[in-house]
Scaffold this motif. Structure first.
Motif, PDB file in Angstrom:
ATOM      1  N   ASP A 271       0.822  -1.207   0.000  1.00 46.58           N
ATOM      2  CA  ASP A 271       0.000   0.000   0.000  1.00 46.58           C
ATOM      3  C   ASP A 271       0.860   1.262   0.000  1.00 46.58           C
ATOM      4  OD1 ASP A 271      -2.605  -1.509   0.597  1.00 46.58           O
ATOM      5  OD2 ASP A 271      -1.172  -2.214   2.083  1.00 46.58           O
TER       6      ASP A 271
ATOM      7  N   PRO B 106      -8.473  -5.133  -5.225  1.00 50.80           N
ATOM      8  CA  PRO B 106      -9.811  -5.658  -5.310  1.00 50.80           C
ATOM      9  C   PRO B 106     -10.738  -4.663  -6.022  1.00 50.80           C
ATOM     10  CG  PRO B 106      -8.989  -5.766  -3.033  1.00 50.80           C
ATOM     11  CD  PRO B 106      -8.000  -5.002  -3.829  1.00 50.80           C
TER      12      PRO B 106
ATOM     13  N   TYR C 277     -14.083  -3.339  -5.780  1.00 51.92           N
ATOM     14  CA  TYR C 277     -15.120  -3.307  -4.741  1.00 51.92           C
ATOM     15  C   TYR C 277     -16.534  -3.138  -5.295  1.00 51.92           C
ATOM     16  CZ  TYR C 277     -11.004  -2.682  -1.790  1.00 51.92           C
ATOM     17  OH  TYR C 277      -9.784  -2.851  -1.177  1.00 51.92           O
TER      18      TYR C 277
ATOM     19  N   LEU D 154     -12.308  -6.239   4.854  1.00 53.11           N
ATOM     20  CA  LEU D 154     -11.176  -5.334   5.108  1.00 53.11           C
ATOM     21  C   LEU D 154     -11.515  -4.261   6.146  1.00 53.11           C
ATOM     22  CD1 LEU D 154      -9.814  -5.025   1.471  1.00 53.11           C
ATOM     23  CD2 LEU D 154      -8.576  -6.004   3.406  1.00 53.11           C
TER      24      LEU D 154
ATOM     25  N   HIS E 247      -8.694 -15.812   0.862  1.00 55.31           N
ATOM     26  CA  HIS E 247      -7.846 -15.777  -0.337  1.00 55.31           C
ATOM     27  C   HIS E 247      -8.618 -16.260  -1.559  1.00 55.31           C
ATOM     28  CE1 HIS E 247      -4.267 -14.266   1.514  1.00 55.31           C
ATOM     29  NE2 HIS E 247      -4.625 -14.963   2.566  1.00 55.31           N
TER      30      HIS E 247
ATOM     31  N   PHE F  30     -10.535 -13.180  -2.674  1.00 54.10           N
ATOM     32  CA  PHE F  30      -9.718 -12.219  -3.437  1.00 54.10           C
ATOM     33  C   PHE F  30      -9.504 -12.735  -4.869  1.00 54.10           C
ATOM     34  CE2 PHE F  30      -8.255 -10.455   0.721  1.00 54.10           C
ATOM     35  CZ  PHE F  30      -8.332  -9.104   0.429  1.00 54.10           C
TER      36      PHE F  30
ATOM     37  N   ARG G 252     -11.021 -11.474  -8.922  1.00 55.82           N
ATOM     38  CA  ARG G 252     -10.342 -11.305 -10.221  1.00 55.82           C
ATOM     39  C   ARG G 252     -11.087 -12.090 -11.306  1.00 55.82           C
ATOM     40  NH1 ARG G 252      -6.150 -10.594  -6.548  1.00 55.82           N
ATOM     41  NH2 ARG G 252      -5.848 -12.791  -6.064  1.00 55.82           N
TER      42      ARG G 252
ATOM     43  N   ARG H  35      -2.797  -3.914  -9.048  1.00 50.51           N
ATOM     44  CA  ARG H  35      -2.871  -5.199  -8.363  1.00 50.51           C
ATOM     45  C   ARG H  35      -3.495  -6.217  -9.301  1.00 50.51           C
ATOM     46  NH1 ARG H  35      -1.539  -5.137  -3.330  1.00 50.51           N
ATOM     47  NH2 ARG H  35      -1.892  -3.373  -1.953  1.00 50.51           N
TER      48      ARG H  35
ATOM     49  N   SER I 169      -0.791 -10.038  -6.447  1.00 53.41           N
ATOM     50  CA  SER I 169      -1.246  -9.571  -5.129  1.00 53.41           C
ATOM     51  C   SER I 169      -1.772 -10.748  -4.337  1.00 53.41           C
ATOM     52  CB  SER I 169      -2.362  -8.529  -5.265  1.00 53.41           C
ATOM     53  OG  SER I 169      -1.836  -7.252  -5.484  1.00 53.41           O
ATOM     54  N   GLY I 170      -2.534 -11.611  -5.029  1.00 53.95           N
ATOM     55  CA  GLY I 170      -3.083 -12.784  -4.356  1.00 53.95           C
ATOM     56  C   GLY I 170      -1.963 -13.662  -3.809  1.00 53.95           C
TER      57      GLY I 170
ATOM     58  N   TYR J 249       0.303 -11.557  -0.948  1.00 54.52           N
ATOM     59  CA  TYR J 249      -0.389 -11.395   0.345  1.00 54.52           C
ATOM     60  C   TYR J 249      -0.731 -12.756   0.953  1.00 54.52           C
ATOM     61  CZ  TYR J 249      -0.505  -6.348   0.176  1.00 54.52           C
ATOM     62  OH  TYR J 249      -0.127  -5.028   0.173  1.00 54.52           O
TER      63      TYR J 249
ATOM     64  N   ASP K 154      -6.585   0.108   6.234  1.00 49.08           N
ATOM     65  CA  ASP K 154      -7.476  -1.048   6.379  1.00 49.08           C
ATOM     66  C   ASP K 154      -6.818  -2.118   7.242  1.00 49.08           C
ATOM     67  OD1 ASP K 154      -5.964  -2.874   4.761  1.00 49.08           O
ATOM     68  OD2 ASP K 154      -6.862  -2.038   2.940  1.00 49.08           O
TER      69      ASP K 154
ATOM     70  N   TYR L 261      -5.360  -4.889   6.756  1.00 45.68           N
ATOM     71  CA  TYR L 261      -4.022  -5.362   6.385  1.00 45.68           C
ATOM     72  C   TYR L 261      -2.985  -4.252   6.519  1.00 45.68           C
ATOM     73  CZ  TYR L 261      -5.747  -9.695   4.246  1.00 45.68           C
ATOM     74  OH  TYR L 261      -6.295 -10.915   4.012  1.00 45.68           O
TER      75      TYR L 261
HETATM   76  P1  DGP Z   1      -6.196  -1.782  -1.873  1.00 42.23           P
HETATM   77  O1  DGP Z   1      -7.627  -1.564  -2.329  1.00 42.23           O
HETATM   78  O2  DGP Z   1      -5.192  -1.836  -3.017  1.00 42.23           O
HETATM   79  O3  DGP Z   1      -5.790  -0.838  -0.752  1.00 42.23           O
HETATM   80  O4  DGP Z   1      -6.152  -3.279  -1.239  1.00 42.23           O
HETATM   81  C1  DGP Z   1      -6.836  -3.573  -0.060  1.00 42.23           C
HETATM   82  C2  DGP Z   1      -6.082  -4.523   0.799  1.00 42.23           C
HETATM   83  O5  DGP Z   1      -6.241  -5.869   0.345  1.00 42.23           O
HETATM   84  C3  DGP Z   1      -4.600  -4.254   0.888  1.00 42.23           C
HETATM   85  O6  DGP Z   1      -4.252  -4.211   2.265  1.00 42.23           O
HETATM   86  C4  DGP Z   1      -3.942  -5.421   0.201  1.00 42.23           C
HETATM   87  C5  DGP Z   1      -4.979  -6.507   0.250  1.00 42.23           C
HETATM   88  N1  DGP Z   1      -5.035  -7.306  -0.961  1.00 42.23           N
HETATM   89  C6  DGP Z   1      -5.180  -6.849  -2.225  1.00 42.23           C
HETATM   90  N2  DGP Z   1      -5.280  -7.865  -3.090  1.00 42.23           N
HETATM   91  C7  DGP Z   1      -5.197  -8.992  -2.368  1.00 42.23           C
HETATM   92  C8  DGP Z   1      -5.255 -10.375  -2.696  1.00 42.23           C
HETATM   93  O7  DGP Z   1      -5.411 -10.787  -3.828  1.00 42.23           O
HETATM   94  N3  DGP Z   1      -5.137 -11.232  -1.663  1.00 42.23           N
HETATM   95  C9  DGP Z   1      -5.005 -10.816  -0.393  1.00 42.23           C
HETATM   96  N4  DGP Z   1      -4.942 -11.719   0.558  1.00 42.23           N
HETATM   97  N5  DGP Z   1      -4.944  -9.535  -0.042  1.00 42.23           N
HETATM   98  C10 DGP Z   1      -5.039  -8.625  -1.019  1.00 42.23           C
END
Ligand code: DGP
Length: 215
Positions: free
Chosen positions: A18, A46, A48, A60, A72, A75, A79, A100, A104-105, A108, A151, A153
């Motif tokens: 982030d 993501p 939203y 989140l 997971h 998430f 996609r 992302r 990202s998946g 994270y 958020d 995370y």
């Molecule tokens: P963002 O909207 O980019 O701030 O993402 C929101 C949060 O979600 C950020 O803390 C990272 C997490 N995140 C984004 N994509 C994924 C994913 O595919 N898997 C997981 N576990 N977390 C994700």
């Protein structure tokens, strides 16, 4: 075996923890595409706005509690919800910028202790990026850039540290472009843009050095 349809466009993915600058950089790139007459689309994950995306927003915000695998899967499913759109943009020859994406998946998920192969499998079948850019910053820089309203995370320094390490690990395995995101945005964008030009030229797009008229 079912194959993905052939595609004409180019898919560029922007990754990083982030506050690394993914959105700013992809917005600048879209602006440049507009000036050049290149047709682009930008998508953020993501996402939203979809049903699963709305569920992720609750998660989140700390309003849902899921076991690690379930979240997971959500998430990744988010996609998959946009797969058709991405494919259709690519088939129309567009340059698609994803803030992302698959990685990202995986990053994270690894940061949460899940297995890399299991995580990659969830993404198997989605359009693969032609180039992934990792905008690399340390967690301290992420915190310094955004102190409040983080958020679930984003609040966790250790998690961000592990996500960054996972990203760097993935970058060293794949043919990623790693950019030092701690620099001024103009400087990061300069490096990003030269690589984007190479990728696009190799795919037959005509790109002039700069469309701007300098006095
Ligand atoms: P963002 O909207 O980019 O701030 O993402 C929101 C949060 O979600 C950020 O803390 C990272 C997490 N995140 C984004 N994509 C994924 C994913 O595919 N898997 C997981 N576990 N977390 C994700």
């Amino acid at each position: 075996m079912k194959r993905n349809p052939p595609r004409l466009g180019v898919l560029l993915a922007f990754e990083g923890i982030d506050q690394s600058g993914k959105k700013t950089l992809s917005a600048l790139l879209m602006e440049r595409f507009r000036e050049l007459g290149i047709q682009g689309e930008r998508i953020s994950f993501p996402d939203y706005t979809t049903p699963i995306g709305r569920e992720l927003k609750f998660y989140l915000a700390g309003e849902r509690d899921y076991p690690p695998q379930t979240r997971h899967l959500l998430f990744a499913a988010n996609r998959w919800e946009r797969k058709r759109d991405i494919e259709s943009w690519l088939q129309r020859g567009k340059v698609v910028l994803a803030n992302r994406y698959l990685a990202s998946g995986v990053a994270y998920g690894m940061a949460h202790g899940l297995e890399k192969d299991w995580l990659w499998n969830l993404e198997e079948g989605l359009p693969k990026p032609d180039q992934t850019f990792l905008i690399d910053i340390p967690p301290q820089v992420s915190f310094a850039r955004k102190m409040k309203e983080r958020d679930l995370y984003e609040e966790q320094t250790d998690l961000l540290k592990r996500a960054r390490e996972a990203y760097l690990d993935l970058a060293s395995e794949g043919n990623w472009e790693v950019l030092d995101g701690t620099r001024e945005v103009e400087s990061v964008f300069g490096d990003l843009y030269s690589r984007v030009r190479e990728v696009l030229s190799s795919r037959g797009y005509e790109i002039t050095p700069s469309p701007r008229i300098h006095p």
